[in-house]
Write a protein that holds these residues in place. Structure first.
Motif, mmCIF file in Angstrom:
data_model
loop_
_atom_site.group_PDB
_atom_site.id
_atom_site.type_symbol
_atom_site.label_atom_id
_atom_site.label_comp_id
_atom_site.label_asym_id
_atom_site.label_seq_id
_atom_site.Cartn_x
_atom_site.Cartn_y
_atom_site.Cartn_z
ATOM 1 N N ARG A 51 26.433 42.290 46.175
ATOM 2 C CA ARG A 51 25.013 42.567 46.377
ATOM 3 C C ARG A 51 24.493 43.564 45.339
ATOM 4 O O ARG A 51 23.330 43.472 44.928
ATOM 5 N N LEU A 52 25.337 44.496 44.926
ATOM 6 C CA LEU A 52 24.927 45.498 43.952
ATOM 7 C C LEU A 52 25.013 44.985 42.515
ATOM 8 O O LEU A 52 24.680 45.720 41.578
ATOM 9 N N GLY A 53 25.466 43.760 42.322
ATOM 10 C CA GLY A 53 25.548 43.192 40.983
ATOM 11 C C GLY A 53 26.783 43.575 40.203
ATOM 12 O O GLY A 53 26.867 43.267 39.003
ATOM 13 N N ARG A 54 27.736 44.215 40.832
ATOM 14 C CA ARG A 54 28.983 44.599 40.162
ATOM 15 C C ARG A 54 29.993 43.460 40.328
ATOM 16 O O ARG A 54 30.910 43.507 41.148
ATOM 17 N N LEU A 55 29.799 42.423 39.527
ATOM 18 C CA LEU A 55 30.515 41.165 39.752
ATOM 19 C C LEU A 55 32.012 41.285 39.470
ATOM 20 O O LEU A 55 32.833 40.722 40.208
ATOM 21 N N ASP A 56 32.378 41.995 38.408
ATOM 22 C CA ASP A 56 33.810 42.118 38.099
ATOM 23 C C ASP A 56 34.552 42.866 39.211
ATOM 24 O O ASP A 56 35.649 42.471 39.627
ATOM 25 N N ASP A 57 33.950 43.966 39.690
ATOM 26 C CA ASP A 57 34.578 44.709 40.789
ATOM 27 C C ASP A 57 34.637 43.859 42.064
ATOM 28 O O ASP A 57 35.612 43.919 42.819
ATOM 29 N N ALA A 58 33.576 43.073 42.292
ATOM 30 C CA ALA A 58 33.569 42.202 43.473
ATOM 31 C C ALA A 58 34.675 41.164 43.391
ATOM 32 O O ALA A 58 35.353 40.875 44.391
ATOM 33 N N ALA A 59 34.881 40.591 42.203
ATOM 34 C CA ALA A 59 35.946 39.594 42.051
ATOM 35 C C ALA A 59 37.311 40.207 42.335
ATOM 36 O O ALA A 59 38.167 39.602 42.991
ATOM 37 N N ASP A 60 37.533 41.427 41.835
ATOM 38 C CA ASP A 60 38.816 42.088 42.105
ATOM 39 C C ASP A 60 38.994 42.366 43.596
ATOM 40 O O ASP A 60 40.100 42.220 44.143
ATOM 41 N N ALA A 61 37.904 42.761 44.269
ATOM 42 C CA ALA A 61 38.000 43.049 45.703
ATOM 43 C C ALA A 61 38.279 41.782 46.508
ATOM 44 O O ALA A 61 39.077 41.790 47.457
ATOM 45 N N PHE A 62 37.634 40.687 46.139
ATOM 46 C CA PHE A 62 37.923 39.418 46.823
ATOM 47 C C PHE A 62 39.376 38.996 46.570
ATOM 48 O O PHE A 62 40.047 38.472 47.473
ATOM 49 N N GLY A 63 39.858 39.225 45.351
ATOM 50 C CA GLY A 63 41.247 38.892 45.053
ATOM 51 C C GLY A 63 42.219 39.726 45.871
ATOM 52 O O GLY A 63 43.248 39.213 46.335
ATOM 53 N N ARG A 64 41.914 41.016 46.071
ATOM 54 C CA ARG A 64 42.781 41.870 46.885
ATOM 55 C C ARG A 64 42.801 41.390 48.336
ATOM 56 O O ARG A 64 43.860 41.360 48.981
ATOM 57 N N ALA A 65 41.616 40.976 48.860
ATOM 58 C CA ALA A 65 41.558 40.451 50.232
ATOM 59 C C ALA A 65 42.374 39.171 50.361
ATOM 60 O O ALA A 65 43.052 38.951 51.375
ATOM 61 N N ALA A 66 42.326 38.319 49.325
ATOM 62 C CA ALA A 66 43.103 37.078 49.370
ATOM 63 C C ALA A 66 44.595 37.359 49.330
ATOM 64 O O ALA A 66 45.394 36.659 49.966
#
Length: 441
Positions: free
Chosen positions: A86-101
């Protein structure tokens, strides 16, 4: 009695959140967090409350605090990834989704969201890798296949006709994002999306039946035949206008069906296409317009085929005013689209609205002059019926067939104004609530 109790406060905050009292919920859970700063459950709940209040930065701080206490919870990482997105920090969001996976390999939602983030940030190679993992895990999942196909299409577009030669001359140049599409390119892309959705809706609606598209033709034929047989006996073989019952009831059924089919089909467009709405190029406007256009095409084809059938058996059903026929159908369709946009938004938040709308359309059947002429009614009843815009659509369509039929109560401008106003309100409501309609409630 115990506002800062670490067990009572989360329950009270959840109840307040569910009832829409966001500020009170945040105050309650904030007190518990102040008293117990290591309570990761309260921190996660406070982050949710701040997110719903539109304070994404504060929500991110609190979920980071929760992860500092409990770092191995997949749901916390998912929540944090959504905030980063939502904040537009796409690279950090991708890493966070990867950690959840990584923490929960059995849950495909994290990888599906990670694919979307990679797609939005232009990292198509990583998106394809994630898509391949999703397809290997669920090879029958149509949504995953469509998402990967969309990534492939954008990947081919990104190449932009350039050829890459593998050699030892140097490293591959860094990918640069394409410039933002202009209005005409965006319109062309949206047209392709709507066209694909129309094809999908056609196959879904008619592909599973042996009769297929014939069902759309069979419904008005049986309807007209039933009305003709019943009222031919009641009226001693003479319709209210003209010489043929088939033509008279045809002029009532076609515009009524166009309005009802369009508004009803669009009612379920959002709730039945939730998976498609997760694809970046597909929006709520696209799925709604696809269904509206499909009903216009279908009912227009049915009307033409029925006219050709009437002419083949010698009923002479060619309209006296062809322009009036087209105008009446277009305005009625616009009224149906406006009602469909409104119904779709309301039905997304109130699951019982579709049943209420079904009863309203049944009432319209008796109030729209389909099997009678409003001039047969007393003046005070006709004045009440004249508030119904569908009645004006039926009489406009009918007067284009029968030259001698010129009802004084017919107000074409009233029908047009109501259709345009309904459409504008429906479009504005869909636009204002588009983000909430695309997200799970």
């Amino acid at each position: 009695m115990a506002p800062e109790d670490r067990f009572n406060a989360p329950h009270a905050a959840e109840l307040l959140l569910r009832s829409g009292q966001l500020d009170k919920a945040a105050d309650v859970i904030h007190g518990a967090v102040t008293a117990h700063p290591d309570d990761h459950v309260a921190l996660r709940l406070l982050s949710a409350a701040e997110m719903l209040r539109g304070r994404a930065e504060e929500a991110l701080d609190f979920i980071d605090c929760a992860l500092a206490v409990k770092s191995d919870t997949p749901e916390y990482h998912l929540h944090r990834a959504n905030l980063l997105y939502r904040l537009g920090r796409l690279d950090d969001a991708a890493d966070a989704f990867g950690r959840a996976a990584e923490l929960d390999p059995t849950n495909p939602d994290a990888k599906r969201s990670q694919l979307t983030v990679y797609y939005d940030s232009g990292r198509f190679t990583e998106a394809l890798a994630i898509g391949g993992e999703l397809i290997r895990a669920s090879p029958e999942n149509e949504e995953y296949a469509q998402a990967v196909l969309q990534v492939l299409n954008r990947r081919f577009e990104a190449l932009d006709g350039e050829y890459v030669v593998l050699s030892e001359r140097g490293p591959r140049p860094r990918w640069r994002p394409r410039p933002r599409a202009n209005f005409f390119e965006a319109l062309q892309t949206q047209s392709r999306v709507i066209h694909a959705l129309i094809i999908r809706e056609t196959r879904t609606r008619f592909g599973d039946s042996k009769l297929g598209y014939g069902w759309a033709l069979l419904e008005p034929i049986l309807h007209i035949l039933m009305l003709s047989l019943v009222f031919a006996v009641m009226m001693h073989g003479q319709p209210p206008i003209g010489d043929q019952f088939f033509i008279f009831y045809y002029t009532g059924i076609i515009p009524y069906h166009l309005f009802v089919h369009t508004s009803t089909s669009m009612t379920y467009a959002i709730t039945s296409n939730g998976s498609l709405l997760q694809l970046p190029p597909v929006g709520t406007f696209d799925v709604l317009m696809a269904r509206g256009l499909l009903e216009l095409i279908t009912d227009a084809l049915v009307a033409v085929i029925l006219l050709a059938g009437f002419a083949a058996i010698g009923l002479g059903a060619f309209p006296q005013d062809l322009t009036g026929v087209f105008a009446a159908l277009i305005v009625v369709w616009l009224l149906g689209c406006g009602s469909g946009f409104l119904n779709a938004v309301v039905n997304a938040f109130s699951k019982s609205w579709d049943k209420i709308w079904a009863q309203l359309t049944r009432l319209l059947y008796f109030c729209s002059g389909i099997f009678y002429v409003p001039g047969m009614m007393p003046d005070w009843i006709r004045d009440i019926l004249a508030w119904n815009p569908v009645l004006h659509g039926v009489d406009w369509f009918r007067s284009s067939f029968f030259r001698e039929y010129e009802p004084h109560w017919l107000d074409r401008s009233y029908l047009s104004a109501v259709a345009v106003a309904t459409l504008l309100v429906g479009l504005a409501l869909e636009r204002a609530l588009r983000r909430r309609l695309c997200e799970p409630l």
